[in-house]
Design a protein around this motif. Structure first.
Motif, PDB file in Angstrom:
ATOM      1  N   PHE A  63       0.841  -1.205   0.000  1.00 47.54           N
ATOM      2  CA  PHE A  63       0.000   0.000   0.000  1.00 47.54           C
ATOM      3  C   PHE A  63       0.873   1.251   0.000  1.00 47.54           C
ATOM      4  CE2 PHE A  63      -2.446   3.269   2.307  1.00 47.54           C
ATOM      5  CZ  PHE A  63      -3.554   3.336   1.484  1.00 47.54           C
ATOM      6  N   ASN A  64       0.616   2.170  -0.955  1.00 44.60           N
ATOM      7  CA  ASN A  64       1.398   3.409  -1.060  1.00 44.60           C
ATOM      8  C   ASN A  64       0.569   4.658  -0.770  1.00 44.60           C
ATOM      9  OD1 ASN A  64       3.838   2.203  -1.827  1.00 44.60           O
ATOM     10  ND2 ASN A  64       3.066   1.969  -3.912  1.00 44.60           N
ATOM     11  N   GLY A  65      -0.683   4.494  -0.402  1.00 44.20           N
ATOM     12  CA  GLY A  65      -1.568   5.630  -0.212  1.00 44.20           C
ATOM     13  C   GLY A  65      -1.431   6.306   1.138  1.00 44.20           C
ATOM     14  N   PHE A  66      -2.450   7.078   1.481  1.00 44.35           N
ATOM     15  CA  PHE A  66      -2.486   7.919   2.674  1.00 44.35           C
ATOM     16  C   PHE A  66      -3.074   7.145   3.847  1.00 44.35           C
ATOM     17  CE2 PHE A  66      -4.639  11.257   5.230  1.00 44.35           C
ATOM     18  CZ  PHE A  66      -3.531  12.019   5.543  1.00 44.35           C
ATOM     19  N   VAL A  67      -2.412   7.200   4.994  1.00 43.45           N
ATOM     20  CA  VAL A  67      -2.905   6.560   6.213  1.00 43.45           C
ATOM     21  C   VAL A  67      -3.152   7.650   7.248  1.00 43.45           C
ATOM     22  CG1 VAL A  67      -2.398   4.948   8.086  1.00 43.45           C
ATOM     23  CG2 VAL A  67      -1.630   4.433   5.770  1.00 43.45           C
ATOM     24  N   ILE A  68      -4.390   7.727   7.735  1.00 42.34           N
ATOM     25  CA  ILE A  68      -4.756   8.702   8.762  1.00 42.34           C
ATOM     26  C   ILE A  68      -5.200   7.942  10.007  1.00 42.34           C
ATOM     27  CG2 ILE A  68      -7.161   8.918   8.001  1.00 42.34           C
ATOM     28  CD1 ILE A  68      -6.933  11.943   8.688  1.00 42.34           C
ATOM     29  N   THR A  69      -4.951   8.528  11.156  1.00 41.84           N
ATOM     30  CA  THR A  69      -5.371   7.892  12.404  1.00 41.84           C
ATOM     31  C   THR A  69      -6.845   8.160  12.630  1.00 41.84           C
ATOM     32  OG1 THR A  69      -4.962   9.830  13.779  1.00 41.84           O
ATOM     33  CG2 THR A  69      -3.113   8.345  13.388  1.00 41.84           C
ATOM     34  N   ASP A  70      -7.438   7.399  13.519  1.00 43.09           N
ATOM     35  CA  ASP A  70      -8.788   7.694  13.964  1.00 43.09           C
ATOM     36  C   ASP A  70      -8.687   8.839  14.977  1.00 43.09           C
ATOM     37  OD1 ASP A  70     -11.488   7.603  14.335  1.00 43.09           O
ATOM     38  OD2 ASP A  70     -11.564   5.538  15.008  1.00 43.09           O
ATOM     39  N   ASN A  71      -9.782   9.252  15.537  1.00 44.73           N
ATOM     40  CA  ASN A  71      -9.847  10.388  16.452  1.00 44.73           C
ATOM     41  C   ASN A  71      -8.674  10.403  17.435  1.00 44.73           C
ATOM     42  OD1 ASN A  71     -10.555  12.421  18.201  1.00 44.73           O
ATOM     43  ND2 ASN A  71     -12.255  11.318  19.103  1.00 44.73           N
ATOM     44  N   ALA A  72      -7.837  11.418  17.322  1.00 43.02           N
ATOM     45  CA  ALA A  72      -6.661  11.539  18.195  1.00 43.02           C
ATOM     46  C   ALA A  72      -6.798  12.705  19.161  1.00 43.02           C
ATOM     47  CB  ALA A  72      -5.410  11.684  17.347  1.00 43.02           C
ATOM     48  N   ASN A  73      -8.019  13.105  19.457  1.00 47.03           N
ATOM     49  CA  ASN A  73      -8.257  14.224  20.378  1.00 47.03           C
ATOM     50  C   ASN A  73      -8.224  13.800  21.838  1.00 47.03           C
ATOM     51  OD1 ASN A  73      -8.613  16.186  18.442  1.00 47.03           O
ATOM     52  ND2 ASN A  73     -10.798  15.820  18.257  1.00 47.03           N
ATOM     53  N   THR A  74      -8.253  12.507  22.082  1.00 45.26           N
ATOM     54  CA  THR A  74      -8.553  12.064  23.429  1.00 45.26           C
ATOM     55  C   THR A  74      -7.363  11.757  24.311  1.00 45.26           C
ATOM     56  OG1 THR A  74      -8.717   9.829  22.630  1.00 45.26           O
ATOM     57  CG2 THR A  74     -10.751  11.100  22.747  1.00 45.26           C
ATOM     58  N   GLY A  75      -6.176  11.659  23.770  1.00 43.98           N
ATOM     59  CA  GLY A  75      -5.100  11.291  24.666  1.00 43.98           C
ATOM     60  C   GLY A  75      -3.721  11.658  24.169  1.00 43.98           C
ATOM     61  N   GLU A  76      -2.863  11.886  25.108  1.00 40.80           N
ATOM     62  CA  GLU A  76      -1.477  12.200  24.791  1.00 40.80           C
ATOM     63  C   GLU A  76      -0.711  10.962  24.341  1.00 40.80           C
ATOM     64  OE1 GLU A  76      -0.039  15.249  24.743  1.00 40.80           O
ATOM     65  OE2 GLU A  76      -2.025  16.045  25.146  1.00 40.80           O
ATOM     66  N   PHE A  77      -1.265   9.771  24.609  1.00 40.39           N
ATOM     67  CA  PHE A  77      -0.578   8.550  24.194  1.00 40.39           C
ATOM     68  C   PHE A  77      -0.542   8.414  22.672  1.00 40.39           C
ATOM     69  CE2 PHE A  77      -4.991   7.279  24.478  1.00 40.39           C
ATOM     70  CZ  PHE A  77      -5.166   6.447  23.396  1.00 40.39           C
ATOM     71  N   MET A  78      -1.365   9.174  21.962  1.00 42.97           N
ATOM     72  CA  MET A  78      -1.387   9.141  20.504  1.00 42.97           C
ATOM     73  C   MET A  78      -0.336  10.113  19.983  1.00 42.97           C
ATOM     74  SD  MET A  78      -5.440   9.061  19.917  1.00 42.97           S
ATOM     75  CE  MET A  78      -6.422   7.656  20.335  1.00 42.97           C
ATOM     76  N   ASP A  79       0.905   9.713  20.060  1.00 44.63           N
ATOM     77  CA  ASP A  79       2.038  10.561  19.741  1.00 44.63           C
ATOM     78  C   ASP A  79       2.230  10.682  18.232  1.00 44.63           C
ATOM     79  OD1 ASP A  79       4.443  12.039  20.452  1.00 44.63           O
ATOM     80  OD2 ASP A  79       5.526  10.277  19.700  1.00 44.63           O
ATOM     81  N   ALA A  80       2.321  11.910  17.733  1.00 48.81           N
ATOM     82  CA  ALA A  80       2.448  12.143  16.297  1.00 48.81           C
ATOM     83  C   ALA A  80       3.778  11.645  15.757  1.00 48.81           C
ATOM     84  CB  ALA A  80       2.281  13.628  15.996  1.00 48.81           C
ATOM     85  N   TYR A  81       4.843  11.769  16.520  1.00 48.86           N
ATOM     86  CA  TYR A  81       6.131  11.259  16.043  1.00 48.86           C
ATOM     87  C   TYR A  81       6.090   9.739  15.934  1.00 48.86           C
ATOM     88  CZ  TYR A  81      11.020  10.240  15.430  1.00 48.86           C
ATOM     89  OH  TYR A  81      12.198   9.772  14.923  1.00 48.86           O
ATOM     90  N   GLN A  82       5.484   9.095  16.913  1.00 54.19           N
ATOM     91  CA  GLN A  82       5.326   7.644  16.847  1.00 54.19           C
ATOM     92  C   GLN A  82       4.508   7.273  15.613  1.00 54.19           C
ATOM     93  OE1 GLN A  82       2.865   5.993  19.932  1.00 54.19           O
ATOM     94  NE2 GLN A  82       3.587   3.904  19.606  1.00 54.19           N
ATOM     95  N   MET A  83       3.502   8.084  15.289  1.00 52.02           N
ATOM     96  CA  MET A  83       2.646   7.829  14.140  1.00 52.02           C
ATOM     97  C   MET A  83       3.431   7.892  12.830  1.00 52.02           C
ATOM     98  SD  MET A  83      -0.249  10.320  12.576  1.00 52.02           S
ATOM     99  CE  MET A  83       1.052  11.369  11.992  1.00 52.02           C
ATOM    100  N   ILE A  84       4.190   8.981  12.597  1.00 55.89           N
ATOM    101  CA  ILE A  84       4.902   9.077  11.315  1.00 55.89           C
ATOM    102  C   ILE A  84       6.061   8.093  11.255  1.00 55.89           C
ATOM    103  CG2 ILE A  84       4.181  11.444  10.844  1.00 55.89           C
ATOM    104  CD1 ILE A  84       7.068  12.307  11.448  1.00 55.89           C
TER     105      ILE A  84
END
Length: 183
Positions: A63-84
């Motif tokens: 898969f080469n497309g776009f991956v977006i997270t689900d709702n990330a408003n709820t916690g600091e554990f959803m780290d953006a650096y970890q995501m990318i």
């Protein structure tokens, strides 16, 4: 299953040898975007799971497309650096501070992962219908589309009908009041 459905034809304009442009098409994967789940796999948030996003989705399934997270408003554990770093590209958030990510362009790793994420986002946009008919030298004009004009016309007509119904209801009620007063 939705990523393995197959390919679709993407129509676009390509420059030919004479310097002109001609219509052409090629096959691209049907699925161009994925949203990760809100939950966790073990103790790892799925939006930051390297084995899931890079291991399975990108490497195993290609898969080469776009991956977006689900709702990330709820916690600091959803780290953006970890995501990318895991291979995802965008974070679904609307809160001003808590879940935002400040990109450090002097950090080589952040620059690399951010650049990959932007590449995949632009790839997805370039291979979508949003670019339908675009070619070098195209002039994009701002303005209302036919659908918007129709929606405005329907809103005006419905608004007028509502006002007419209010007037007729008031007139009908007013007549009964006048007749009662005369008796």
């Amino acid at each position: 299953m939705s990523l393995k459905v197959g390919n679709v034809n993407l129509n676009y304009v390509e420059k030919n040898e004479e310097g002109g442009y001609e219509n052409t098409s090629r096959e691209i994967p049907a699925g161009q975007g994925v949203m990760t789940a809100f939950n966790r796999i073990g103790y790892t948030w799925t939006g930051g799971s390297y084995p899931l996003i890079t291991g399975v989705l990108r490497n195993e399934w290609g898969f080469n497309g776009f991956v977006i997270t689900d709702n990330a408003n709820t916690g600091e554990f959803m780290d953006a650096y970890q995501m990318i770093e895991a291979g995802a590209d965008g974070k679904l958030t609307s809160i001003p501070d808590g879940a935002r990510y400040t990109f450090d362009e002097s950090n080589v790793a952040e620059y690399h992962y951010g650049r990959e994420a932007m590449h995949r986002m632009l790839y997805t946009i370039a291979n979508s219908n949003v670019m339908n008919g675009a070619m070098p030298g195209s002039d994009f004009k701002q303005g209302m589309q036919k659908v918007q004009t129709i929606q405005i016309a329907i809103n005006v007509i419905c608004g007028g009908l509502i006002l007419l119904m209010i007037y007729l209801t008031y007139r009908r009620f007013r007549k009964k009041e006048t007749i009662v007063a005369e008796k």
